[in-house]
Write a protein that holds these residues in place. Structure first.
Motif, short mmCIF file in Angstrom:
data_model
loop_
_atom_site.label_atom_id
_atom_site.label_comp_id
_atom_site.label_asym_id
_atom_site.label_seq_id
_atom_site.Cartn_x
_atom_site.Cartn_y
_atom_site.Cartn_z
N ASP A 179 -0.51 -0.65 5.77
CA ASP A 179 -0.20 0.78 5.91
C ASP A 179 -1.20 1.56 5.08
O ASP A 179 -1.34 1.32 3.87
CB ASP A 179 1.23 1.06 5.44
N ILE A 180 -1.91 2.49 5.71
CA ILE A 180 -2.93 3.30 5.03
C ILE A 180 -2.52 4.77 5.14
O ILE A 180 -2.31 5.28 6.24
CB ILE A 180 -4.31 3.08 5.65
N GLN A 181 -2.43 5.44 4.00
CA GLN A 181 -2.05 6.84 3.99
C GLN A 181 -3.16 7.69 4.59
O GLN A 181 -4.34 7.40 4.43
CB GLN A 181 -1.75 7.30 2.56
N ALA A 182 -2.75 8.76 5.28
CA ALA A 182 -3.73 9.64 5.93
C ALA A 182 -4.56 10.36 4.88
O ALA A 182 -4.06 10.75 3.82
CB ALA A 182 -3.01 10.65 6.82
N SER A 183 -5.83 10.55 5.17
CA SER A 183 -6.74 11.21 4.23
C SER A 183 -6.72 12.71 4.44
O SER A 183 -6.52 13.22 5.54
CB SER A 183 -8.17 10.69 4.42
N ARG A 184 -6.94 13.44 3.35
CA ARG A 184 -7.04 14.89 3.41
C ARG A 184 -8.49 15.35 3.46
O ARG A 184 -8.79 16.44 3.95
CB ARG A 184 -6.36 15.51 2.18
N TYR A 185 -9.39 14.54 2.94
CA TYR A 185 -10.81 14.87 2.92
C TYR A 185 -11.58 13.59 2.69
O TYR A 185 -11.02 12.56 2.31
CB TYR A 185 -11.13 15.87 1.80
N GLY A 211 -3.73 5.57 -0.65
CA GLY A 211 -3.05 4.33 -0.97
C GLY A 211 -3.09 3.35 0.19
O GLY A 211 -2.90 3.73 1.35
N ILE A 212 -3.36 2.09 -0.10
CA ILE A 212 -3.30 1.02 0.90
C ILE A 212 -2.16 0.09 0.52
O ILE A 212 -2.10 -0.39 -0.61
CB ILE A 212 -4.63 0.24 0.96
#
Length: 534
Positions: A158-164, A170-171
């Motif tokens: 599970d990889i958290q969505a990036s903002r930039y 977090g992985i």
């Protein structure tokens, strides 16, 4: 007689209409909604598996993070289920409402070599939970981040969505294991601990993800959150090869559906009546809106602040590589440049990579190797606005008649305009990072079935951050000027040795490993901040 003929004709038309209605109803109801789960032979859910109704091109879906899916399927329909690395299956729906599907790994890939811990093995001999992603899949990703490229490629990750670009996301491999301690997996690059950021995407030969206790046990407590092992490309025997890859892409932000101007005006009218107990009565707009707002309503002048604050993003990548070698010596060189234009008007990131590898066969029993990576990253401009974005209503005018910014566009809120951060000299937020990664290796073969592999790795990282928020910026919100600077630098030295005995007795194969590792780590940090009126 004529009247009877007309009635008969009318009856026939009604009968045909009813028949067509029944046929249409039958066709509509012939679409059955079914649910299902797609897993592998180990019982792990497969994320992102493709489900398609056979014979169609637009009736399909993909599985979610738990391997589940739902789809409308015609009676007697057949599902085509596929995923990279697995054999494609066709499943007949029949009268089932729920289907459990097990995908079998493609036998043609079972002879692929997979990196596990400090060694390698064939997929056919593998019993632990290890996922493998090939380098060409990573390089083909429309991103400048290996983390982005891994999304949806590894079941259970599970990889958290990036903002930039460069966001420290977090992985999680098979969920979180601790409430307070770190849940970040261990990253190994060419045999030594490192980070995902030091590697250029075009350098990746393969990525293995060790997910269960048996596969990651060799790393002890450091592998408790899973292990990501990256193997990079190296020079090959043959003629000199020069390659150039380029990519350019545009990304669009996903906007929320904001209230249209006319609806917002009506909401203000209704809110005024309710607040003043005037519901059901006629109230003049002059009592509700200011003169400027009345003029904007008359002219139909409304603003969408999402369009004002954000823009389309863009990504470009350039990679130039040279490789060559003979029976004794092989080498490779690569240069890469990447640029990301963020959604914020002043958000941008640039990255430069240089990588060199050399492998030399010194004697029949001794092989030497060296890898050096340099990475430079400069970024600027990212800021968070939170709820302040909603202060910009359709009646909040951003600029006056002279084109100058209106500092307080919403008279009902005391917040400075978000656009104030885009005024020259009012906002700066820059980060500069330099990292060096070096790995020196030796392979010794004193006996036929005995080998010693030794790695010495050194990783250095230096990060400098600086910011300035002018008194008229959104960040300062009319307060004092603020500025600050911080710096972090760290280094890691690792020396590991693996003594391996590998032999085959008749139909039996045995591999024994003896492993030692020493690691030294140091981290320094400093920061300072100033507030003033000047």
């Amino acid at each position: 007689m004529k009247r009877h003929s007309q009635m008969l004709c009318l009856f026939r038309r009604l009968w045909i209409a009813c028949l067509m209605l029944c046929i249409t109803t039958f066709c509509v109801h012939a679409q059955n909604a079914i649910t299902g789960t797609v897993k592998d032979v180990a019982g792990e859910p497969i994320i992102g598996a493709n489900i398609l109704v056979k014979g169609t091109t637009n009736n399909g879906t993909i599985t979610d993070i738990d391997g589940n899916f739902s789809l409308g399927v015609p009676v007697g329909g057949v599902l085509e289920v596929s995923f990279i690395g697995y054999v494609k299956q066709e499943v007949s729906v029949g009268g089932n409402k729920h289907i459990n599907i097990v995908l079998i790994e493609d036998a043609t890939t079972l002879d692929d070599v997979v990196v596990i811990g400090y060694g390698t093995t064939k997929k056919s001999d593998l019993t632990a939970s290890v996922a493998s992603v090939k380098g060409d899949v990573i390089a083909a990703s429309a991103s400048t981040s290996i983390t982005d490229a891994l999304q949806g490629k590894v079941p259970g990750m599970d990889i958290q969505a990036s903002r930039y670009e460069g966001d420290d996301r977090g992985i999680r491999i098979r969920g979180s294991r601790s409430l307070n301690a770190s849940n970040t997996p261990l990253v190994i690059v060419d045999g030594v601990p490192a980070s995902l950021d030091v590697v250029n995407m075009n350098e990746v030969a393969s990525i293995e993800v060790l997910k269960d206790a048996s596969s990651a046990a060799i790393y002890g407590s450091r592998g408790a959150n899973g292990v990501i092992i990256i193997t990079t490309k190296r020079g090959k025997t043959g003629k000199t090869t020069v390659s150039y890859d380029a990519f350019y892409g545009i990304s669009k932000p996903h906007f929320m559906d904001m209230m249209q101007g006319e609806k917002f005006v009506q909401m203000r009218r209704d809110s005024y009546k309710i607040a003043n107990n005037l519901w059901g009565q006629e109230v003049s707009d002059e009592k509700i809106f200011s003169n400027e707002e009345l003029q904007m309503i008359h002219d139909g002048e409304y603003y969408d602040w999402q369009d004002l604050v954000f823009r389309d993003g863009a990504t470009q990548k350039h990679n130039l590589s040279v490789s060559s070698g003979n029976e004794k010596t092989k080498f490779s060189l690569s240069f890469a440049y990447e640029k990301d234009k963020g959604y914020n008007q002043n958000s941008e990131a640039k990255k430069f990579y240089f990588t060199s590898t050399v492998d030399h066969k010194l004697t029949s029993w001794l092989d030497l190797g060296a890898t050096m990576r340099l990475r430079k990253r400069n970024s600027s401009g990212f800021a968070t606005y939170g709820q302040a974005l909603f202060y910009g209503t359709p009646l909040s005018k951003p600029y006056d008649e002279n084109g100058d910014l209106i500092m307080y566009p919403n008279p009902q809120e005391s917040s400075v305009s978000i656009l104030a951060d885009y005024v020259d000299g009012q906002y700066a937020n820059d980060t500069e990072n330099t990292s060096v990664n070096m790995v020196f290796s030796a392979n010794v073969h004193p006996l036929r079935n005995l080998s010693l592999h030794s790695n010495f790795g050194y990783t250095y990282s230096d990060t400098k951050k600086g910011f300035f928020y002018g008194s008229e910026s959104f960040q300062a919100n009319g307060g004092l000027n603020r500025s600050g600077k911080s710096g972090q630098n760290s280094y890691t030295m690792t020396w590991n040795n693996t003594l391996t005995y590998d032999n085959t007795f008749n139909e039996h194969h045995i591999t024994l490993d003896a492993i030692t590792e020493i690691q030294n780590y140091q981290y320094d940090e400093m920061s300072a901040e100033l507030k003033c009126r000047i």
